[in-house]
Design a protein around this motif. Sequence first.
Motif, PDB file in Angstrom:
ATOM      1  N   SER A  88     -11.062   5.845  -1.081  1.00 55.07           N
ATOM      2  CA  SER A  88      -9.749   6.019  -1.698  1.00 55.07           C
ATOM      3  C   SER A  88      -9.804   7.296  -2.530  1.00 55.07           C
ATOM      4  CB  SER A  88      -9.393   4.820  -2.582  1.00 55.07           C
ATOM      5  OG  SER A  88     -10.113   4.865  -3.802  1.00 55.07           O
ATOM      6  N   GLU A 122     -10.022   0.427  -9.833  1.00 49.72           N
ATOM      7  CA  GLU A 122      -8.894   0.182  -8.943  1.00 49.72           C
ATOM      8  C   GLU A 122      -8.479  -1.282  -9.017  1.00 49.72           C
ATOM      9  OE1 GLU A 122      -9.362   2.050  -4.946  1.00 49.72           O
ATOM     10  OE2 GLU A 122     -11.356   2.566  -5.695  1.00 49.72           O
ATOM     11  N   ASP A 124       0.839  -1.204   0.000  1.00 51.31           N
ATOM     12  CA  ASP A 124       0.000   0.000   0.000  1.00 51.31           C
ATOM     13  C   ASP A 124       0.875   1.255   0.000  1.00 51.31           C
ATOM     14  OD1 ASP A 124      -2.136   1.733   0.153  1.00 51.31           O
ATOM     15  OD2 ASP A 124      -2.449   1.455   2.302  1.00 51.31           O
ATOM     16  N   GLU A 141      -2.254  10.784   0.633  1.00 50.56           N
ATOM     17  CA  GLU A 141      -3.464   9.965   0.561  1.00 50.56           C
ATOM     18  C   GLU A 141      -3.811   9.396   1.915  1.00 50.56           C
ATOM     19  OE1 GLU A 141      -6.095   6.457  -0.085  1.00 50.56           O
ATOM     20  OE2 GLU A 141      -4.147   6.535   0.879  1.00 50.56           O
ATOM     21  N   ARG A 187     -17.037   3.040  -4.985  1.00 49.56           N
ATOM     22  CA  ARG A 187     -16.861   3.077  -3.531  1.00 49.56           C
ATOM     23  C   ARG A 187     -18.097   3.717  -2.906  1.00 49.56           C
ATOM     24  NH1 ARG A 187     -11.833   1.205  -0.934  1.00 49.56           N
ATOM     25  NH2 ARG A 187     -10.283   1.052  -2.605  1.00 49.56           N
ATOM     26  N   GLU A 205      -4.417   0.872  -5.855  1.00 49.66           N
ATOM     27  CA  GLU A 205      -4.619   0.436  -4.475  1.00 49.66           C
ATOM     28  C   GLU A 205      -4.678  -1.095  -4.399  1.00 49.66           C
ATOM     29  OE1 GLU A 205      -4.644   1.962  -1.692  1.00 49.66           O
ATOM     30  OE2 GLU A 205      -4.841   4.086  -2.222  1.00 49.66           O
TER      31      GLU A 205
END
Length: 381
Positions: free
Chosen positions: A332, A345, A106, A140, A184, A169
Amino acid sequence: MEPELVDALSLAQELIRAPSVTPDSGGAIGVLGDALRRLGFDVIDLPFGDGAERTPNLFARLGMSGPHLCFAGHTDVVPPGNEGWTSGPFDAAVRGDVLYGRGACDMKGGIAAFVSAVARHLGGGRPLNGSVSLLITGDEEGPATYGTVKVLEWMAANGQIPDFCLVGEPTNPDHMGDVIKIGRRGSLNARIVVHGIQGHVAYPHRADNPVHRLMAILSDVTAHPLDKGSEWFEPSSVQVTSVDVGNEATNIIPGRASARLNIRFNDRHTGKELAHWITEIVRARAPGAEIDIRVSGEAFLTPPTPQLDMLVAAVQQVTGHEPRLDTGGGTSDARFISRYCPVAEFGLVGASMHKVNEHVSVADLRALTDIYAAFIERLMG
């Protein structure tokens, strides 16, 4: 001169060794910029914010024609903690075909895999029938105020909005090829403070207990499900995360009570509508209460596109698995990108992200590079 090949493992190690604990850049943005310049990218440093809020960001592009594919990600990482690491969190040690280090999955590993995939495409003699760019932020994991949001504004003002954006991600829960995220849920945080009149519990008529009214508010908010979900999203969730009175005595009615709650909401709602709903409940139960509501992101969904089909095909080609299209998990930076272009993603296995001994198998790092390379070839080969 033919561009040099980039080894994903070596670049991932170099990035991990730059200790970019948010908001400190740790030199990671510079490491990435140097690697991209060697491949022929035009690299633009885009720091935004002042003082302690100054955030390092980078935009780099190779080619100017379409289709324009943008890879988005971040070089900042969460603090490593002080105990439990079997090697230094920024040593980027490899043991038993596993790379260890803060940011391994990550998402410095994902960034390295994408750069390696681009280098492979360029070094293979295939023309780049389009253009590739990278939107990389150093903010982020932090408040995300002067990161991706500001770079996107700059991109829009300078004609750099892509046709499709791929966020690197770590989307796979267990194995490479498990999940591509195409949306999301939105997220809303609310803080409610109810004021009353402090007094002795034996004389309640001389006091005004704010806890009772706060309990009624929370009961109203949580009494019924917001919805039953939608085609691509699970049901929205209301969770009370804190109730605070600060009263250590057993014989005092407190003068103040507060609560916090979070709503993860699907595409049946907007943050504005939910904020209005909460405000109406609070005003009905406690007209003088304080309310602070902040929406960190709206729900979004990327509908099927030819680019998404190509990404699915690339994952299948390399892993042999058909990835599940999913909208779960937290937020995200894709929530910001979705305002400008289609976004999906896909990255590494995320089981160890933010944990002690964060790691990624070298095999998965190679597989992700293969997937990104196959996607680039399908899109602009």
